[in-house]
Scaffold this motif. Structure first.
Motif, PDB file in Angstrom:
ATOM      1  N   PRO A  84       0.820  -1.212   0.000  1.00  0.00           N
ATOM      2  CA  PRO A  84       0.000   0.000   0.000  1.00  0.00           C
ATOM      3  C   PRO A  84       0.852   1.260   0.000  1.00  0.00           C
ATOM      4  O   PRO A  84       1.907   1.321   0.640  1.00  0.00           O
ATOM      5  CB  PRO A  84      -0.811  -0.130   1.298  1.00  0.00           C
ATOM      6  CG  PRO A  84      -0.001  -1.050   2.170  1.00  0.00           C
ATOM      7  CD  PRO A  84       0.667  -2.007   1.234  1.00  0.00           C
ATOM      8  N   LEU A  85       0.400   2.257  -0.722  1.00  0.00           N
ATOM      9  CA  LEU A  85       1.063   3.555  -0.771  1.00  0.00           C
ATOM     10  C   LEU A  85       0.197   4.566  -0.028  1.00  0.00           C
ATOM     11  O   LEU A  85      -1.012   4.644  -0.267  1.00  0.00           O
ATOM     12  CB  LEU A  85       1.261   4.007  -2.218  1.00  0.00           C
ATOM     13  CG  LEU A  85       2.092   3.079  -3.103  1.00  0.00           C
ATOM     14  CD1 LEU A  85       2.084   3.582  -4.547  1.00  0.00           C
ATOM     15  CD2 LEU A  85       3.514   2.962  -2.589  1.00  0.00           C
ATOM     16  N   GLN A  86       0.804   5.305   0.857  1.00  0.00           N
ATOM     17  CA  GLN A  86       0.040   6.237   1.668  1.00  0.00           C
ATOM     18  C   GLN A  86      -0.259   7.511   0.888  1.00  0.00           C
ATOM     19  O   GLN A  86       0.649   8.166   0.379  1.00  0.00           O
ATOM     20  CB  GLN A  86       0.789   6.584   2.955  1.00  0.00           C
ATOM     21  CG  GLN A  86      -0.024   7.449   3.915  1.00  0.00           C
ATOM     22  CD  GLN A  86       0.659   7.641   5.252  1.00  0.00           C
ATOM     23  OE1 GLN A  86       1.812   7.267   5.439  1.00  0.00           O
ATOM     24  NE2 GLN A  86      -0.051   8.238   6.192  1.00  0.00           N
ATOM     25  N   VAL A  87      -1.521   7.852   0.802  1.00  0.00           N
ATOM     26  CA  VAL A  87      -1.943   9.105   0.201  1.00  0.00           C
ATOM     27  C   VAL A  87      -2.339  10.034   1.339  1.00  0.00           C
ATOM     28  O   VAL A  87      -3.325   9.801   2.039  1.00  0.00           O
ATOM     29  CB  VAL A  87      -3.119   8.907  -0.774  1.00  0.00           C
ATOM     30  CG1 VAL A  87      -3.543  10.252  -1.374  1.00  0.00           C
ATOM     31  CG2 VAL A  87      -2.741   7.933  -1.883  1.00  0.00           C
ATOM     32  N   LEU A  88      -1.553  11.072   1.529  1.00  0.00           N
ATOM     33  CA  LEU A  88      -1.757  11.994   2.639  1.00  0.00           C
ATOM     34  C   LEU A  88      -2.811  13.028   2.274  1.00  0.00           C
ATOM     35  O   LEU A  88      -2.873  13.482   1.134  1.00  0.00           O
ATOM     36  CB  LEU A  88      -0.443  12.686   2.985  1.00  0.00           C
ATOM     37  CG  LEU A  88       0.717  11.732   3.296  1.00  0.00           C
ATOM     38  CD1 LEU A  88       2.034  12.482   3.337  1.00  0.00           C
ATOM     39  CD2 LEU A  88       0.483  11.019   4.612  1.00  0.00           C
ATOM     40  N   PRO A  89      -3.648  13.429   3.228  1.00  0.00           N
ATOM     41  CA  PRO A  89      -4.747  14.360   2.922  1.00  0.00           C
ATOM     42  C   PRO A  89      -4.322  15.818   2.909  1.00  0.00           C
ATOM     43  O   PRO A  89      -5.164  16.713   2.999  1.00  0.00           O
ATOM     44  CB  PRO A  89      -5.725  14.091   4.069  1.00  0.00           C
ATOM     45  CG  PRO A  89      -4.842  13.739   5.224  1.00  0.00           C
ATOM     46  CD  PRO A  89      -3.681  12.960   4.627  1.00  0.00           C
ATOM     47  N   THR A  90      -3.028  16.068   2.790  1.00  0.00           N
ATOM     48  CA  THR A  90      -2.504  17.430   2.802  1.00  0.00           C
ATOM     49  C   THR A  90      -1.670  17.681   1.550  1.00  0.00           C
ATOM     50  O   THR A  90      -1.027  16.777   1.024  1.00  0.00           O
ATOM     51  CB  THR A  90      -1.630  17.654   4.040  1.00  0.00           C
ATOM     52  OG1 THR A  90      -0.661  16.598   4.138  1.00  0.00           O
ATOM     53  CG2 THR A  90      -2.478  17.649   5.312  1.00  0.00           C
ATOM     54  N   PRO A  91      -1.632  18.917   1.070  1.00  0.00           N
ATOM     55  CA  PRO A  91      -0.816  19.229  -0.105  1.00  0.00           C
ATOM     56  C   PRO A  91       0.656  19.311   0.266  1.00  0.00           C
ATOM     57  O   PRO A  91       1.000  19.480   1.442  1.00  0.00           O
ATOM     58  CB  PRO A  91      -1.346  20.596  -0.547  1.00  0.00           C
ATOM     59  CG  PRO A  91      -1.846  21.227   0.713  1.00  0.00           C
ATOM     60  CD  PRO A  91      -2.407  20.093   1.532  1.00  0.00           C
ATOM     61  N   PRO A  92       1.554  19.209  -0.695  1.00  0.00           N
ATOM     62  CA  PRO A  92       2.986  19.338  -0.417  1.00  0.00           C
ATOM     63  C   PRO A  92       3.353  20.781  -0.110  1.00  0.00           C
ATOM     64  O   PRO A  92       2.598  21.707  -0.418  1.00  0.00           O
ATOM     65  CB  PRO A  92       3.645  18.864  -1.711  1.00  0.00           C
ATOM     66  CG  PRO A  92       2.641  19.208  -2.768  1.00  0.00           C
ATOM     67  CD  PRO A  92       1.294  18.985  -2.135  1.00  0.00           C
ATOM     68  N   GLN A  93       4.540  20.937   0.473  1.00  0.00           N
ATOM     69  CA  GLN A  93       5.023  22.270   0.819  1.00  0.00           C
ATOM     70  C   GLN A  93       6.104  22.762  -0.134  1.00  0.00           C
ATOM     71  O   GLN A  93       6.522  23.919  -0.058  1.00  0.00           O
ATOM     72  CB  GLN A  93       5.581  22.263   2.246  1.00  0.00           C
ATOM     73  CG  GLN A  93       4.567  21.892   3.307  1.00  0.00           C
ATOM     74  CD  GLN A  93       5.195  21.657   4.661  1.00  0.00           C
ATOM     75  OE1 GLN A  93       6.377  21.946   4.881  1.00  0.00           O
ATOM     76  NE2 GLN A  93       4.424  21.114   5.594  1.00  0.00           N
ATOM     77  N   LYS A  94       6.564  21.885  -1.035  1.00  0.00           N
ATOM     78  CA  LYS A  94       7.676  22.278  -1.903  1.00  0.00           C
ATOM     79  C   LYS A  94       7.833  21.278  -3.030  1.00  0.00           C
ATOM     80  O   LYS A  94       7.215  20.205  -3.030  1.00  0.00           O
ATOM     81  CB  LYS A  94       8.969  22.358  -1.092  1.00  0.00           C
ATOM     82  CG  LYS A  94       9.411  21.030  -0.479  1.00  0.00           C
ATOM     83  CD  LYS A  94      10.418  21.215   0.655  1.00  0.00           C
ATOM     84  CE  LYS A  94       9.790  21.774   1.880  1.00  0.00           C
ATOM     85  NZ  LYS A  94      10.667  21.753   3.069  1.00  0.00           N
ATOM     86  N   ILE A  95       8.688  21.634  -3.982  1.00  0.00           N
ATOM     87  CA  ILE A  95       9.110  20.759  -5.077  1.00  0.00           C
ATOM     88  C   ILE A  95      10.609  20.564  -4.943  1.00  0.00           C
ATOM     89  O   ILE A  95      11.345  21.521  -4.688  1.00  0.00           O
ATOM     90  CB  ILE A  95       8.804  21.396  -6.446  1.00  0.00           C
ATOM     91  CG1 ILE A  95       7.288  21.561  -6.647  1.00  0.00           C
ATOM     92  CG2 ILE A  95       9.402  20.563  -7.578  1.00  0.00           C
ATOM     93  CD1 ILE A  95       6.942  22.414  -7.864  1.00  0.00           C
ATOM     94  N   ILE A  96      11.081  19.327  -5.123  1.00  0.00           N
ATOM     95  CA  ILE A  96      12.512  19.044  -5.082  1.00  0.00           C
ATOM     96  C   ILE A  96      12.934  18.454  -6.422  1.00  0.00           C
ATOM     97  O   ILE A  96      12.372  17.467  -6.887  1.00  0.00           O
ATOM     98  CB  ILE A  96      12.875  18.097  -3.926  1.00  0.00           C
ATOM     99  CG1 ILE A  96      12.508  18.746  -2.586  1.00  0.00           C
ATOM    100  CG2 ILE A  96      14.362  17.745  -3.955  1.00  0.00           C
ATOM    101  CD1 ILE A  96      12.790  17.882  -1.367  1.00  0.00           C
ATOM    102  N   VAL A  97      13.944  19.095  -7.029  1.00  0.00           N
ATOM    103  CA  VAL A  97      14.430  18.717  -8.355  1.00  0.00           C
ATOM    104  C   VAL A  97      15.628  17.782  -8.225  1.00  0.00           C
ATOM    105  O   VAL A  97      16.541  18.024  -7.429  1.00  0.00           O
ATOM    106  CB  VAL A  97      14.824  19.976  -9.152  1.00  0.00           C
ATOM    107  CG1 VAL A  97      15.468  19.608 -10.479  1.00  0.00           C
ATOM    108  CG2 VAL A  97      13.591  20.861  -9.376  1.00  0.00           C
ATOM    109  N   HIS A  98      15.636  16.712  -9.028  1.00  0.00           N
ATOM    110  CA  HIS A  98      16.701  15.707  -9.050  1.00  0.00           C
ATOM    111  C   HIS A  98      17.200  15.499 -10.476  1.00  0.00           C
ATOM    112  O   HIS A  98      16.540  15.903 -11.439  1.00  0.00           O
ATOM    113  CB  HIS A  98      16.176  14.345  -8.562  1.00  0.00           C
ATOM    114  CG  HIS A  98      15.559  14.349  -7.204  1.00  0.00           C
ATOM    115  ND1 HIS A  98      16.213  13.882  -6.081  1.00  0.00           N
ATOM    116  CD2 HIS A  98      14.318  14.723  -6.786  1.00  0.00           C
ATOM    117  CE1 HIS A  98      15.409  13.983  -5.036  1.00  0.00           C
ATOM    118  NE2 HIS A  98      14.253  14.491  -5.437  1.00  0.00           N
TER     119      HIS A  98
END
Length: 357
Positions: free
Chosen positions: A57-71
């Protein structure tokens, strides 16, 4: 299981020449386009590129992200810019993550290929993005996997820049993510801002201010990223006290006295080791990025105390009681106005960094 990425500079070396891991299945044709609708990049879902089911199972959190991280993927800078190569890369990345690392699924949320194809990485990431209020827990950056969207860019960008088409698509994708989640352009970071790694490569990392500016041109706002002070053993004062409050919040058993002595240095080292940041005992870029959390009205605790004492130090007297009430919100908004920031009363990373300057 909860999975975390490895910060080793060679963490993606498995992919250099490893594309044979991908399956040879015939996939449905997916037509890329820089804008399916206004400002919406074409994104191939996991079904389009032939992803395996997740191992658990993959956890889907009920909150939006706070940032984007580039790789960057730290793979070869291939000259095959086709859709089929892009999809094969996605399958190879998933195979490595699941078979070699024993993760549930691919670590990142999205991947941009050298041919400027965008692919969903971890299952459910595209649906969460389209929803605009949820985040899929990921495995791309230690300490940030529940609060940051991870974007992989195919290639190695230590000494060369990404292809122009690839970079343009990265701009499109970041702008779309910001629009969906209400993020600001300054909330785009590189992997090395958090972990001890060469990712996303010296050249791509150097392009991040340009990337933020390009995204800000689409969505508005000031793209200037937070700038953090360097605090170390022998220092004293409100910066140290704020640092100590944040360390206590993360479990350190130290006295908040404003003096950076051996106990605080050890607490910093312990935290850096936990976050796989550079373990030097200096509170700099990586340490502040990992410690600071946004606080707003209704929040309580050590991070609120840190904001409150820094507000007082900046000439906006605020009771350091750890309770973010209307008074603290008004004080934050007042400081933001004088600092040229949006006066929204939210003590986010950029507001926090300005308080520390």
């Amino acid at each position: 299981m909860t999975s975390e990425s490895l910060p080793n500079p060679r963490r993606r070396a498995f992919l250099a020449g490893g594309l044979a891991l991908g399956t040879a299945a015939v996939l449905p044709l997916w037509t890329p386009g820089r804008a399916q609708a206004a400002g919406t990049p074409a994104i191939a879902g996991t079904g389009a590129w032939g992803a395996r089911p997740a191992n658990g199972p993959l956890q889907v959190l009920p909150t939006p992200p706070q940032k984007i991280i580039v790789h960057h993927t730290a793979t070869a800078n291939v000259t095959d810019y086709s859709q089929s190569q892009a999809f094969q890369l996605a399958r190879s990345m998933q195979n490595w993550a699941m078979d070699d690392r024993q993760w549930n699924d691919t670590g990142q949320h999205f991947t941009v290929s050298r041919g400027a194809y965008v692919m969903e990485g971890r299952h459910n990431s595209l649906a969460a993005l389209q929803n605009g209020t949820q985040t899929v827990e990921s495995a791309h950056c230690v300490g940030q996997n529940t609060i940051a969207i991870g974007i992989e860019n195919e290639g190695t960008y230590t000494t060369v820049d990404p292809r122009g088409e690839q970079y343009a698509t990265l701009v499109d994708l970041c702008a779309y993510i910001c629009g969906q989640y209400g993020l600001r352009a300054y909330q785009i970071y590189g992997h090395r801002d958090f972990n001890a790694t060469q990712c996303p490569g010296d050249r791509l990392y150097a392009m991040l201010p340009q990337l933020r500016q390009a995204v800000a041109a689409r969505i508005g706002g000031d793209p200037t990223a937070p700038v953090w002070p360097l605090v170390h053993n022998g220092d004293s004062g409100d910066r140290v006290r704020a640092l100590q409050h944040l360390l206590v919040r993360r479990g350190a058993t130290i006295t908040v006295d404003g003096g950076f002595g051996p106990a605080t240095e050890q607490a910093v080292r312990d935290f850096q080791t936990l976050m796989t940041a550079t373990s030097d005992g200096y509170a700099g870029n990586q340490t502040w990025h990992q410690l600071v959390v946004p606080v707003r009205q209704g929040d309580t605790g050590e991070a609120v105390k840190a904001v409150q004492l820094l507000l007082t130090a900046k000439g906006v007297p605020t009771d350091a009681d750890g309770d973010f009430g209307p008074g603290t919100r008004s004080a934050v908004a007042s400081f933001q106005s004088t600092a040229g920031l949006p006066s929204d009363g939210l003590a986010d990373a950029r507001t926090f960094s300005r308080l520390l300057v």
